[in-house]
Scaffold this motif. Structure first.
Motif, PDB file in Angstrom:
ATOM      1  N   TRP A 128      -6.062 -13.411  23.288  1.00  0.00           N
ATOM      2  CA  TRP A 128      -4.948 -12.499  23.049  1.00  0.00           C
ATOM      3  C   TRP A 128      -4.617 -11.729  24.321  1.00  0.00           C
ATOM      4  CZ3 TRP A 128      -3.432 -14.633  18.944  1.00  0.00           C
ATOM      5  CH2 TRP A 128      -4.284 -14.970  17.901  1.00  0.00           C
ATOM      6  N   LYS A 129      -3.411 -11.214  24.407  1.00  0.00           N
ATOM      7  CA  LYS A 129      -2.919 -10.571  25.624  1.00  0.00           C
ATOM      8  C   LYS A 129      -3.047  -9.048  25.623  1.00  0.00           C
ATOM      9  CE  LYS A 129       0.391 -14.244  26.453  1.00  0.00           C
ATOM     10  NZ  LYS A 129       1.796 -14.635  26.505  1.00  0.00           N
ATOM     11  N   GLY A 130      -3.466  -8.460  24.515  1.00  0.00           N
ATOM     12  CA  GLY A 130      -3.534  -7.008  24.427  1.00  0.00           C
ATOM     13  C   GLY A 130      -4.723  -6.406  25.171  1.00  0.00           C
ATOM     14  N   LYS A 131      -4.767  -5.075  25.194  1.00  0.00           N
ATOM     15  CA  LYS A 131      -5.845  -4.341  25.851  1.00  0.00           C
ATOM     16  C   LYS A 131      -7.194  -4.789  25.297  1.00  0.00           C
ATOM     17  CE  LYS A 131      -7.469   0.283  26.818  1.00  0.00           C
ATOM     18  NZ  LYS A 131      -8.257   1.136  25.995  1.00  0.00           N
ATOM     19  N   ASP A 132      -8.160  -5.000  26.161  1.00  0.00           N
ATOM     20  CA  ASP A 132      -9.513  -5.431  25.798  1.00  0.00           C
ATOM     21  C   ASP A 132      -9.519  -6.756  25.037  1.00  0.00           C
ATOM     22  OD1 ASP A 132     -10.621  -3.140  26.974  1.00  0.00           O
ATOM     23  OD2 ASP A 132     -10.396  -1.992  25.122  1.00  0.00           O
ATOM     24  N   GLY A 133      -8.501  -7.595  25.272  1.00  0.00           N
ATOM     25  CA  GLY A 133      -8.451  -8.907  24.625  1.00  0.00           C
ATOM     26  C   GLY A 133      -8.032  -8.860  23.168  1.00  0.00           C
ATOM     27  N   ILE A 135      -5.338  -8.552  19.940  1.00  0.00           N
ATOM     28  CA  ILE A 135      -4.049  -9.162  19.636  1.00  0.00           C
ATOM     29  C   ILE A 135      -2.937  -8.108  19.690  1.00  0.00           C
ATOM     30  CG2 ILE A 135      -4.237  -8.857  17.125  1.00  0.00           C
ATOM     31  CD1 ILE A 135      -2.956 -11.720  16.924  1.00  0.00           C
ATOM     32  N   THR A 136      -1.781  -8.521  20.190  1.00  0.00           N
ATOM     33  CA  THR A 136      -0.612  -7.643  20.206  1.00  0.00           C
ATOM     34  C   THR A 136       0.198  -7.863  18.922  1.00  0.00           C
ATOM     35  OG1 THR A 136       0.827  -9.265  21.269  1.00  0.00           O
ATOM     36  CG2 THR A 136      -0.459  -7.816  22.736  1.00  0.00           C
ATOM     37  N   HIS A 137       1.094  -6.930  18.646  1.00  0.00           N
ATOM     38  CA  HIS A 137       1.940  -7.094  17.460  1.00  0.00           C
ATOM     39  C   HIS A 137       2.787  -8.373  17.583  1.00  0.00           C
ATOM     40  CE1 HIS A 137       4.407  -6.223  14.005  1.00  0.00           C
ATOM     41  NE2 HIS A 137       5.437  -6.552  14.756  1.00  0.00           N
ATOM     42  N   GLN A 152      -3.674  -1.212  16.065  1.00  0.00           N
ATOM     43  CA  GLN A 152      -4.734  -2.190  16.275  1.00  0.00           C
ATOM     44  C   GLN A 152      -5.575  -2.421  15.023  1.00  0.00           C
ATOM     45  OE1 GLN A 152      -4.940  -4.032  19.287  1.00  0.00           O
ATOM     46  NE2 GLN A 152      -5.950  -5.252  17.722  1.00  0.00           N
ATOM     47  N   GLU A 153      -5.870  -1.351  14.261  1.00  0.00           N
ATOM     48  CA  GLU A 153      -6.672  -1.523  13.045  1.00  0.00           C
ATOM     49  C   GLU A 153      -5.942  -2.395  12.027  1.00  0.00           C
ATOM     50  OE1 GLU A 153      -6.343   1.467  14.599  1.00  0.00           O
ATOM     51  OE2 GLU A 153      -8.399   1.552  15.336  1.00  0.00           O
ATOM     52  N   GLU A 154      -4.632  -2.201  11.901  1.00  0.00           N
ATOM     53  CA  GLU A 154      -3.847  -3.018  10.975  1.00  0.00           C
ATOM     54  C   GLU A 154      -3.830  -4.478  11.422  1.00  0.00           C
ATOM     55  OE1 GLU A 154      -0.006  -1.138  10.874  1.00  0.00           O
ATOM     56  OE2 GLU A 154      -0.790   0.671   9.920  1.00  0.00           O
ATOM     57  N   ARG A 155      -3.680  -4.695  12.727  1.00  0.00           N
ATOM     58  CA  ARG A 155      -3.664  -6.079  13.236  1.00  0.00           C
ATOM     59  C   ARG A 155      -5.018  -6.748  13.031  1.00  0.00           C
ATOM     60  NH1 ARG A 155      -0.389  -3.420  17.126  1.00  0.00           N
ATOM     61  NH2 ARG A 155      -2.072  -3.248  18.670  1.00  0.00           N
ATOM     62  N   ASP A 156      -6.099  -6.008  13.266  1.00  0.00           N
ATOM     63  CA  ASP A 156      -7.435  -6.580  13.041  1.00  0.00           C
ATOM     64  C   ASP A 156      -7.635  -6.934  11.569  1.00  0.00           C
ATOM     65  OD1 ASP A 156      -7.993  -6.350  15.735  1.00  0.00           O
ATOM     66  OD2 ASP A 156      -9.248  -4.570  15.524  1.00  0.00           O
ATOM     67  N   ALA A 157      -7.180  -6.068  10.672  1.00  0.00           N
ATOM     68  CA  ALA A 157      -7.279  -6.355   9.238  1.00  0.00           C
ATOM     69  C   ALA A 157      -6.458  -7.595   8.882  1.00  0.00           C
ATOM     70  CB  ALA A 157      -6.820  -5.152   8.414  1.00  0.00           C
ATOM     71  N   ALA A 158      -5.275  -7.721   9.483  1.00  0.00           N
ATOM     72  CA  ALA A 158      -4.424  -8.886   9.215  1.00  0.00           C
ATOM     73  C   ALA A 158      -5.095 -10.178   9.681  1.00  0.00           C
ATOM     74  CB  ALA A 158      -3.061  -8.713   9.884  1.00  0.00           C
ATOM     75  N   LEU A 159      -5.743 -10.147  10.837  1.00  0.00           N
ATOM     76  CA  LEU A 159      -6.442 -11.334  11.328  1.00  0.00           C
ATOM     77  C   LEU A 159      -7.552 -11.754  10.374  1.00  0.00           C
ATOM     78  CD1 LEU A 159      -6.748 -10.724  15.171  1.00  0.00           C
ATOM     79  CD2 LEU A 159      -5.415 -12.498  14.020  1.00  0.00           C
ATOM     80  N   ILE A 160      -8.264 -10.781   9.824  1.00  0.00           N
ATOM     81  CA  ILE A 160      -9.344 -11.082   8.882  1.00  0.00           C
ATOM     82  C   ILE A 160      -8.782 -11.809   7.654  1.00  0.00           C
ATOM     83  CG2 ILE A 160     -11.012 -10.056   7.281  1.00  0.00           C
ATOM     84  CD1 ILE A 160     -11.380  -7.833   9.466  1.00  0.00           C
ATOM     85  N   GLY A 166      -7.558 -19.288   5.670  1.00  0.00           N
ATOM     86  CA  GLY A 166      -7.599 -20.609   6.285  1.00  0.00           C
ATOM     87  C   GLY A 166      -6.320 -20.960   7.020  1.00  0.00           C
ATOM     88  N   PHE A 167      -5.467 -19.962   7.249  1.00  0.00           N
ATOM     89  CA  PHE A 167      -4.218 -20.190   7.967  1.00  0.00           C
ATOM     90  C   PHE A 167      -4.500 -20.209   9.476  1.00  0.00           C
ATOM     91  CE2 PHE A 167      -1.997 -17.734   4.323  1.00  0.00           C
ATOM     92  CZ  PHE A 167      -2.045 -18.849   3.512  1.00  0.00           C
ATOM     93  N   PRO A 168      -3.695 -20.933  10.247  1.00  0.00           N
ATOM     94  CA  PRO A 168      -3.923 -21.006  11.693  1.00  0.00           C
ATOM     95  C   PRO A 168      -3.722 -19.641  12.365  1.00  0.00           C
ATOM     96  CG  PRO A 168      -1.884 -22.131  11.099  1.00  0.00           C
ATOM     97  CD  PRO A 168      -2.555 -21.741   9.822  1.00  0.00           C
ATOM     98  N   LEU A 169      -4.584 -19.354  13.347  1.00  0.00           N
ATOM     99  CA  LEU A 169      -4.562 -18.052  14.028  1.00  0.00           C
ATOM    100  C   LEU A 169      -3.772 -18.044  15.323  1.00  0.00           C
ATOM    101  CD1 LEU A 169      -8.199 -16.716  13.620  1.00  0.00           C
ATOM    102  CD2 LEU A 169      -6.119 -15.837  12.577  1.00  0.00           C
ATOM    103  N   THR A 170      -3.181 -19.124  15.701  1.00  0.00           N
ATOM    104  CA  THR A 170      -2.436 -19.116  16.952  1.00  0.00           C
ATOM    105  C   THR A 170      -1.119 -19.853  16.820  1.00  0.00           C
ATOM    106  OG1 THR A 170      -3.571 -21.111  17.703  1.00  0.00           O
ATOM    107  CG2 THR A 170      -4.494 -19.005  18.399  1.00  0.00           C
ATOM    108  N   LYS A 171      -0.216 -19.427  17.628  1.00  0.00           N
ATOM    109  CA  LYS A 171       1.081 -20.078  17.743  1.00  0.00           C
ATOM    110  C   LYS A 171       1.604 -19.680  19.116  1.00  0.00           C
ATOM    111  CE  LYS A 171       5.589 -20.288  15.488  1.00  0.00           C
ATOM    112  NZ  LYS A 171       6.375 -19.816  14.344  1.00  0.00           N
ATOM    113  N   LYS A 172       2.304 -20.554  19.758  1.00  0.00           N
ATOM    114  CA  LYS A 172       2.813 -20.228  21.085  1.00  0.00           C
ATOM    115  C   LYS A 172       3.709 -19.001  21.004  1.00  0.00           C
ATOM    116  CE  LYS A 172       4.910 -21.977  25.168  1.00  0.00           C
ATOM    117  NZ  LYS A 172       5.252 -23.097  25.968  1.00  0.00           N
ATOM    118  N   VAL A 173       3.434 -18.036  21.872  1.00  0.00           N
ATOM    119  CA  VAL A 173       4.199 -16.794  21.902  1.00  0.00           C
ATOM    120  C   VAL A 173       4.999 -16.757  23.189  1.00  0.00           C
ATOM    121  CG1 VAL A 173       4.053 -14.287  21.916  1.00  0.00           C
ATOM    122  CG2 VAL A 173       2.435 -15.619  20.577  1.00  0.00           C
ATOM    123  N   THR A 174       6.275 -16.517  23.078  1.00  0.00           N
ATOM    124  CA  THR A 174       7.088 -16.366  24.281  1.00  0.00           C
ATOM    125  C   THR A 174       7.506 -14.924  24.405  1.00  0.00           C
ATOM    126  OG1 THR A 174       9.093 -16.914  23.062  1.00  0.00           O
ATOM    127  CG2 THR A 174       7.981 -18.721  24.169  1.00  0.00           C
TER     128      THR A 174
END
Length: 176
Positions: A128-133, A135-137, A152-160, A166-174
């Motif tokens: 991820w590109k955000g601070k300390d590695g 994920i960014t919004h 950041q807490e909301e994004r971390d909860a969303a990743l969990i 079982g959904f994919p965690l990455t997609k090309k971001v432009t």
């Protein structure tokens, strides 16, 4: 992770002030995030339980359990002992918040799991590109469709939640 996935996934990144809370509706992939105080989090879990009963839906509560990590070292060489102690105190408070949420889920007989923090590094490099590695919004929105602003807490909860589903965690971001 159980073999039969629930209809509703609620994931929590515990914090001593405001917990990051994500709700993911598995069938539609509809995802929402919010920041809630400890009492508000408990009220929300009761709300989810009632909604699941009314709609005959299954659900699970996922709590990020940093205490499951074998090490939790956040000190850099340039930091003082006082700073290290303050960080340790903060981490401990966050862990205790998570443990109390788990305790209430047990008390209320709500299905729940302690989730070890995700290791989102590939060959030692942050993905991820955000601070300390972190994920960014924009990165999160690219594969979840999440609208609005997040912390950041909301994004971390969303990743969990997203990972548990079982959904994919990455997609090309432009970026522009």
């Amino acid at each position: 992770m159980s073999l039969c996935k629930p209809d509703i996934i609620v994931s929590i990144d515990p914090d001593s002030i405001l917990n990051g809370v994500c709700t993911l509706m598995l069938r539609t992939r509809a995802i929402t995030t919010q920041s809630l105080s400890f009492p508000e989090t408990l009220d929300y879990l009761q709300y989810i339980k009632r909604q699941a009963e009314v709609t005959n839906s299954t659900y699970i509560i996922l709590v990020e359990a940093g205490w499951l990590n074998t090490g939790n070292w956040h000190l850099t060489k340039a930091e003082s002992i006082a700073r290290a102690a303050a960080k340790g105190n903060s981490v401990g408070r966050n862990h205790e918040t998570g443990r109390k949420i788990i305790e209430m889920c047990q008390h209320w007989q709500m299905p729940h799991e302690e989730i070890k923090p995700l290791n989102l590094r590939i060959k030692g490099h942050n993905i991820w590109k955000g601070k300390d590695g972190k994920i960014t919004h924009e990165e999160l929105a690219a594969f979840t469709g999440l609208k609005g602003r997040t912390n950041q807490e909301e994004r971390d909860a969303a990743l969990i939640a997203w990972n548990y589903a079982g959904f994919p965690l990455t997609k090309k971001v432009t970026t522009k």
